[in-house]
Design a protein around this motif. Structure first.
Motif, PDB file in Angstrom:
ATOM      1  N   LEU A 144     -39.246 -24.844 -24.891  1.00 53.83           N
ATOM      2  CA  LEU A 144     -39.586 -25.909 -23.947  1.00 53.83           C
ATOM      3  C   LEU A 144     -39.593 -27.263 -24.650  1.00 53.83           C
ATOM      4  N   THR A 145     -40.152 -27.308 -25.849  1.00 51.99           N
ATOM      5  CA  THR A 145     -40.159 -28.562 -26.614  1.00 51.99           C
ATOM      6  C   THR A 145     -38.742 -29.048 -26.861  1.00 51.99           C
ATOM      7  N   LEU A 146     -37.859 -28.121 -27.202  1.00 54.81           N
ATOM      8  CA  LEU A 146     -36.460 -28.458 -27.462  1.00 54.81           C
ATOM      9  C   LEU A 146     -35.792 -29.022 -26.215  1.00 54.81           C
ATOM     10  N   LEU A 147     -36.032 -28.387 -25.073  1.00 49.44           N
ATOM     11  CA  LEU A 147     -35.391 -28.808 -23.828  1.00 49.44           C
ATOM     12  C   LEU A 147     -35.992 -30.096 -23.271  1.00 49.44           C
ATOM     13  N   GLU A 148     -37.289 -30.270 -23.421  1.00 54.64           N
ATOM     14  CA  GLU A 148     -37.929 -31.454 -22.846  1.00 54.64           C
ATOM     15  C   GLU A 148     -37.675 -32.718 -23.664  1.00 54.64           C
ATOM     16  N   ALA A 149     -37.044 -32.586 -24.818  1.00 52.79           N
ATOM     17  CA  ALA A 149     -36.751 -33.753 -25.648  1.00 52.79           C
ATOM     18  C   ALA A 149     -35.606 -34.586 -25.084  1.00 52.79           C
ATOM     19  N   ARG A 150     -34.881 -34.045 -24.100  1.00 51.24           N
ATOM     20  CA  ARG A 150     -33.713 -34.741 -23.558  1.00 51.24           C
ATOM     21  C   ARG A 150     -34.038 -35.420 -22.225  1.00 51.24           C
ATOM     22  N   ASP A 151     -33.404 -36.571 -22.014  1.00 48.52           N
ATOM     23  CA  ASP A 151     -33.548 -37.315 -20.767  1.00 48.52           C
ATOM     24  C   ASP A 151     -32.562 -36.755 -19.749  1.00 48.52           C
ATOM     25  N   ARG A 152     -33.072 -36.219 -18.644  1.00 45.38           N
ATOM     26  CA  ARG A 152     -32.221 -35.556 -17.653  1.00 45.38           C
ATOM     27  C   ARG A 152     -32.097 -36.340 -16.343  1.00 45.38           C
ATOM     28  N   ARG A 153     -32.593 -37.556 -16.326  1.00 41.08           N
ATOM     29  CA  ARG A 153     -32.522 -38.353 -15.102  1.00 41.08           C
ATOM     30  C   ARG A 153     -31.100 -38.826 -14.846  1.00 41.08           C
ATOM     31  N   LEU A 154     -30.723 -38.855 -13.585  1.00 41.15           N
ATOM     32  CA  LEU A 154     -29.445 -39.447 -13.208  1.00 41.15           C
ATOM     33  C   LEU A 154     -29.603 -40.956 -13.158  1.00 41.15           C
ATOM     34  N   ASN A 155     -28.715 -41.656 -13.856  1.00 41.94           N
ATOM     35  CA  ASN A 155     -28.767 -43.117 -13.905  1.00 41.94           C
ATOM     36  C   ASN A 155     -27.949 -43.684 -12.746  1.00 41.94           C
ATOM     37  N   ALA A 210     -27.415 -23.681 -25.932  1.00 44.03           N
ATOM     38  CA  ALA A 210     -26.226 -23.758 -26.784  1.00 44.03           C
ATOM     39  C   ALA A 210     -25.334 -24.929 -26.407  1.00 44.03           C
ATOM     40  N   ILE A 211     -25.082 -25.084 -25.117  1.00 43.35           N
ATOM     41  CA  ILE A 211     -24.196 -26.158 -24.660  1.00 43.35           C
ATOM     42  C   ILE A 211     -24.767 -27.518 -25.017  1.00 43.35           C
ATOM     43  N   GLU A 212     -26.056 -27.695 -24.816  1.00 44.51           N
ATOM     44  CA  GLU A 212     -26.672 -28.984 -25.139  1.00 44.51           C
ATOM     45  C   GLU A 212     -26.611 -29.272 -26.633  1.00 44.51           C
ATOM     46  N   ALA A 213     -26.870 -28.265 -27.442  1.00 41.87           N
ATOM     47  CA  ALA A 213     -26.859 -28.465 -28.887  1.00 41.87           C
ATOM     48  C   ALA A 213     -25.464 -28.778 -29.404  1.00 41.87           C
ATOM     49  N   GLU A 214     -24.468 -28.086 -28.878  1.00 38.43           N
ATOM     50  CA  GLU A 214     -23.097 -28.271 -29.345  1.00 38.43           C
ATOM     51  C   GLU A 214     -22.535 -29.640 -28.962  1.00 38.43           C
ATOM     52  N   LEU A 215     -22.871 -30.124 -27.766  1.00 39.08           N
ATOM     53  CA  LEU A 215     -22.298 -31.377 -27.272  1.00 39.08           C
ATOM     54  C   LEU A 215     -23.227 -32.569 -27.430  1.00 39.08           C
ATOM     55  N   ASP A 216     -24.504 -32.307 -27.648  1.00 41.14           N
ATOM     56  CA  ASP A 216     -25.531 -33.355 -27.651  1.00 41.14           C
ATOM     57  C   ASP A 216     -25.513 -34.120 -26.321  1.00 41.14           C
ATOM     58  N   VAL A 217     -25.364 -33.357 -25.240  1.00 44.16           N
ATOM     59  CA  VAL A 217     -25.350 -33.899 -23.882  1.00 44.16           C
ATOM     60  C   VAL A 217     -26.286 -33.034 -23.042  1.00 44.16           C
ATOM     61  N   PRO A 218     -27.160 -33.643 -22.226  1.00 39.76           N
ATOM     62  CA  PRO A 218     -28.131 -32.849 -21.473  1.00 39.76           C
ATOM     63  C   PRO A 218     -27.552 -32.197 -20.219  1.00 39.76           C
ATOM     64  N   VAL A 219     -28.052 -31.027 -19.893  1.00 37.46           N
ATOM     65  CA  VAL A 219     -27.799 -30.437 -18.576  1.00 37.46           C
ATOM     66  C   VAL A 219     -28.676 -31.189 -17.579  1.00 37.46           C
ATOM     67  N   LYS A 220     -28.052 -31.853 -16.616  1.00 37.56           N
ATOM     68  CA  LYS A 220     -28.813 -32.661 -15.657  1.00 37.56           C
ATOM     69  C   LYS A 220     -28.983 -31.967 -14.309  1.00 37.56           C
ATOM     70  N   LEU A 221     -27.999 -31.169 -13.919  1.00 36.32           N
ATOM     71  CA  LEU A 221     -28.064 -30.491 -12.633  1.00 36.32           C
ATOM     72  C   LEU A 221     -27.653 -29.036 -12.816  1.00 36.32           C
ATOM     73  N   VAL A 222     -28.210 -28.160 -11.984  1.00 37.83           N
ATOM     74  CA  VAL A 222     -27.832 -26.757 -12.017  1.00 37.83           C
ATOM     75  C   VAL A 222     -27.579 -26.258 -10.605  1.00 37.83           C
ATOM     76  N   GLY A 223     -26.679 -25.282 -10.505  1.00 37.81           N
ATOM     77  CA  GLY A 223     -26.394 -24.640  -9.230  1.00 37.81           C
ATOM     78  C   GLY A 223     -26.806 -23.183  -9.286  1.00 37.81           C
ATOM     79  N   LEU A 224     -27.493 -22.737  -8.235  1.00 41.95           N
ATOM     80  CA  LEU A 224     -27.964 -21.351  -8.176  1.00 41.95           C
ATOM     81  C   LEU A 224     -27.597 -20.732  -6.833  1.00 41.95           C
ATOM     82  N   GLY A 225     -26.352 -20.925  -6.392  1.00 38.14           N
ATOM     83  CA  GLY A 225     -25.941 -20.369  -5.111  1.00 38.14           C
ATOM     84  C   GLY A 225     -24.816 -21.183  -4.496  1.00 38.14           C
TER      85      GLY A 225
END
Length: 321
Positions: A96-107, A278-293
């Motif tokens: 959680l600490t690792l994931l919450e370190a990134r800014d996920r807001r849409l600008n 993994a994706i965030e670490a490799e690209l240094d880009v945050p996941v901002k949105l997710v789809g579940l359906g």
């Protein structure tokens, strides 16, 4: 309640409703944890080795897995953690600490803002834009779509269908037209109509011998000439089940388009729960949105705490409240 609080409540309610769709990832992760980790009496080297193997198998990536296990060892030592269950709770906290370190807001504060969606064909770009248009409308913002995937006539038709469902307008030219011209016309229309957000659909493959990344870079230049500070967001759509296999593809898009975020689709269709890390670490880009359906309201802001609650649901009790 303030708008921010209302938005948070709605987001948390969505995740609670949708988290059951992560059953595949949760089941695969929990089965491995129970078999290899949870029943252990000693937090010895074998415990950490097995945990490392589980994280790598969940597609968290070698670098992230090693970082998490190293941090966990230190936390166990400092906090004098004695049981496997306590250690797993500590691991969840480290994640959680690792994931919450990134800014996920849409600008999207500029008027108009330009949001570009890129990705290979079949990744869900068009449906993502339709769902995003629906979200923006529900939040009281106006949007229109630039149907700039002109190399596939079906993409334009599909975009019109999603836009109709979302209640937003589409700017489109004939199939085979210059994508840059479509984007230019869409931006001019947004300026004239005082639209809040221009959503740009792009090609994921070309029928010609032209280089896809070069075509995307041209689209970006058109946007920058029309609005110097744009695009405010450039999001790459990736299917979660592809996991680490998507990294090379993602790097190419990142180099060409300077990505600001990731949209992870089909999160309900993967058994590899560590993909986000993994994706965030490799690209240094945050996941901002997710789809579940597949529904029009099945796209939401990525919530790290809710994601981890769903992932660990099979092995740890959720926190009260």
């Amino acid at each position: 309640m303030t708008d921010e609080v209302v938005s948070r409540v709605h987001r948390e309610a969505w995740w609670k409703r949708m988290s059951r769709r992560m059953d595949r990832a949760s089941l695969a992760f929990s089965e491995q944890v129970r078999d290899a980790v949870l029943l252990r009496r000693d937090l010895d080297d074998a415990f950490y080795d097995d945990l490392l193997e589980i994280l790598i198998g969940a597609d968290a990536g070698m670098g992230v897995a090693e970082q998490l296990v190293t941090s966990l060892r230190e936390r166990v030592r400092l906090e004098r953690i004695a049981t496997a269950e306590e250690a797993l709770n500590a691991l969840k906290a480290e994640m959680l600490t690792l994931l919450e370190a990134r800014d996920r807001r849409l600008n999207l504060d500029a008027r108009p803002s330009v949001l570009v969606v890129v990705g290979v064909n079949g990744s869900g770009k068009t449906t993502t834009l339709g769902k995003l248009g629906h979200r923006l409308s529900a939040e009281g913002m106006t949007a229109l779509v630039a149907a700039a995937d002109t190399f596939r006539a079906a993409a334009i038709d599909q975009m019109r269908v999603w836009a109709d469902r979302s209640g937003i307008d589409v700017v489109a030219h004939r199939p085979g037209a210059d994508p840059g011209a479509v984007v230019y016309d869409a931006i001019q229309a947004a300026l004239a109509r005082r639209i809040d957000v221009v959503l740009v659909d792009t090609a994921g493959r070309l029928h010609t011998k032209s280089n896809l990344m070069a075509e995307l870079e041209k689209v970006r230049r058109v946007i920058e000439r029309a609005i110097p500070d744009a695009p405010q967001e450039t999001l790459l759509v990736i299917e979660a089940p592809t996991g680490m296999n998507a990294i090379a593809q993602a790097r190419a898009f990142h180099e060409a388009m300077q990505l600001t975020g990731i949209v992870l689709t089909k999160l309900d269709g993967t058994s590899r729960g560590g993909t986000v890390l993994a994706i965030e670490a490799e690209l240094d880009v945050p996941v901002k949105l997710v789809g579940l359906g597949e529904g029009i309201d099945d796209l939401n802001v990525f919530d790290p705490a809710a994601y981890l609650d769903a992932l660990f649901a099979g092995v740890l009790e959720l926190p009260a409240g």
